[in-house]
Design an enzyme around this catalytic site. Sequence first.
Site, short mmCIF file in Angstrom:
data_model
loop_
_atom_site.label_atom_id
_atom_site.label_comp_id
_atom_site.label_asym_id
_atom_site.label_seq_id
_atom_site.Cartn_x
_atom_site.Cartn_y
_atom_site.Cartn_z
N ARG A 1 -27.03 5.43 42.07
CA ARG A 1 -26.60 5.22 40.67
C ARG A 1 -25.25 5.90 40.55
NH1 ARG A 1 -29.92 5.71 35.13
NH2 ARG A 1 -30.61 3.73 35.99
N HIS B 1 -26.50 -3.67 36.35
CA HIS B 1 -27.78 -2.97 36.50
C HIS B 1 -28.79 -4.01 37.02
CE1 HIS B 1 -30.73 0.02 36.27
NE2 HIS B 1 -30.85 0.20 34.97
N GLN C 1 -32.79 -3.52 37.17
CA GLN C 1 -33.39 -3.56 35.84
C GLN C 1 -33.62 -5.01 35.41
OE1 GLN C 1 -34.17 -0.95 33.37
NE2 GLN C 1 -35.20 -2.74 32.57
N ASP D 1 -29.79 -3.08 24.08
CA ASP D 1 -29.58 -1.87 24.90
C ASP D 1 -28.65 -0.97 24.09
OD1 ASP D 1 -29.43 -0.05 27.00
OD2 ASP D 1 -27.92 -1.18 28.11
N CYS E 1 -34.36 -1.70 27.89
CA CYS E 1 -34.55 -1.01 29.19
C CYS E 1 -34.71 0.49 29.03
CB CYS E 1 -33.39 -1.34 30.12
SG CYS E 1 -31.82 -0.61 29.63
N ARG F 1 -40.93 -1.86 36.62
CA ARG F 1 -39.82 -1.54 37.55
C ARG F 1 -40.39 -1.20 38.94
NH1 ARG F 1 -35.15 0.79 35.42
NH2 ARG F 1 -34.25 0.24 37.42
N1 CP Z 1 -33.65 1.68 32.32
C1 CP Z 1 -33.24 2.62 33.20
O1 CP Z 1 -32.54 2.34 34.19
O2 CP Z 1 -33.68 3.86 32.90
P1 CP Z 1 -33.15 5.22 33.56
O3 CP Z 1 -31.72 5.39 33.17
O4 CP Z 1 -34.04 6.27 32.99
O5 CP Z 1 -33.30 5.10 35.06
N1 NVA Z 2 -26.31 0.45 29.51
C1 NVA Z 2 -27.01 1.69 29.76
C2 NVA Z 2 -28.22 1.45 30.58
C3 NVA Z 2 -29.06 2.67 30.84
C4 NVA Z 2 -30.24 2.40 31.71
C5 NVA Z 2 -26.08 2.67 30.43
O1 NVA Z 2 -25.34 2.30 31.34
O2 NVA Z 2 -26.06 3.83 30.03
#
Ligand code: CP
Ligand code: NVA
Length: 309
Positions: free
Chosen positions: A108, A135, A138, A227, A267, A293
């Site tokens: 990440r 993402h 997800q 989101d 999400c 997930r």
């Molecule tokens: N939805 C998601 O990716 O959650 P986290 O940021 O907690 O991993």
């Molecule tokens: N769009 C959000 C998703 C978190 C899982 C972010 O990037 O923070």
Amino acid sequence: MKHFINIRDIPSKELKKIIFDAKKRKSKRKKFGTLDSDRDFPLKGKLLIQMFEKSSLRTRLSFYIAIKQLDGGALTLRPDELHLNKGGESLLDTAKIISSFGNAFMLRTDSEEKLNILKKYMTIPVINGLSPKSHPTQVLSDVFTIEEIKKKSISKLQICWIGDSNNVLNSLIEASVKFSFKLNIGCPKNYEPNKELLNWVKKNNGKIKIFNDSKEAAIGSDVIFTDKVISMNDKVNKFRKIKNFKKFKVTSAVMKCAKKDAIFLHCLPRGPEVSNDVFLGKQSKVFQQALNRIYVQKSILLYCFEKLR
Ligand code: CP
Ligand code: NVA
């Protein structure tokens, strides 16, 4: 071995195979404990190394449990504990070491460039566990959840996104082309998806409609998604952006514009983009969405190891 970086790079046939495998594996685990391995022990002895440069709850837990259920193991790294970017160790050296110690790498990151450099140097599968632009794990999991709840192919459904044109939406747009579903997007005028992605959609006969009104976007939809307005990589004026999105909050009035049996997905984590009654209401499937997930990560890992049957 295969990488899993963006949905658009992966052929539809392979994405559908991942969903199919996840359905099959989930159905066989009814009496299993969280850490019990699937009976075929497909990733016995394999190590997933995962690194988070940004916060994570769901992605971290689901990848950990996923690899365990495939009979492998996981090690989670914190970037501030490595030499990378601090002690002068290059991305190339880091990539070579991770590749020789581990069997797959999930990252990440706050940098698309870093993801691409690591992918270039790594000799093991690299999985994008969220980047500023996408993402993908997800969204693939969300396709799974929608088909599980609606009991039909997503290609027969109308999906609606209300909110920011962020990483999750980018992956959802890519999925709409790969899985051939209709996607309505409701967002303010200056927050529409990027042109390059929209051109790609056009070239690939995507079915996307953009509305600058949330209720219009929701009309007749089977699924309403949203989101956070402010994503982790957002370096904008937060107060101004939240103000600009005021009319794009998913409320019960917006849900009423969708089909009667429409579901709500998010999400997580959440912010002011959804009202509490919708988020915790009957139509909301956000916790089932989060738990799924695990199942989809498993089949993504098997795809990367070329072990999908
Ligand atoms: N939805 C998601 O990716 O959650 P986290 O940021 O907690 O991993
Ligand atoms: N769009 C959000 C998703 C978190 C899982 C972010 O990037 O923070």
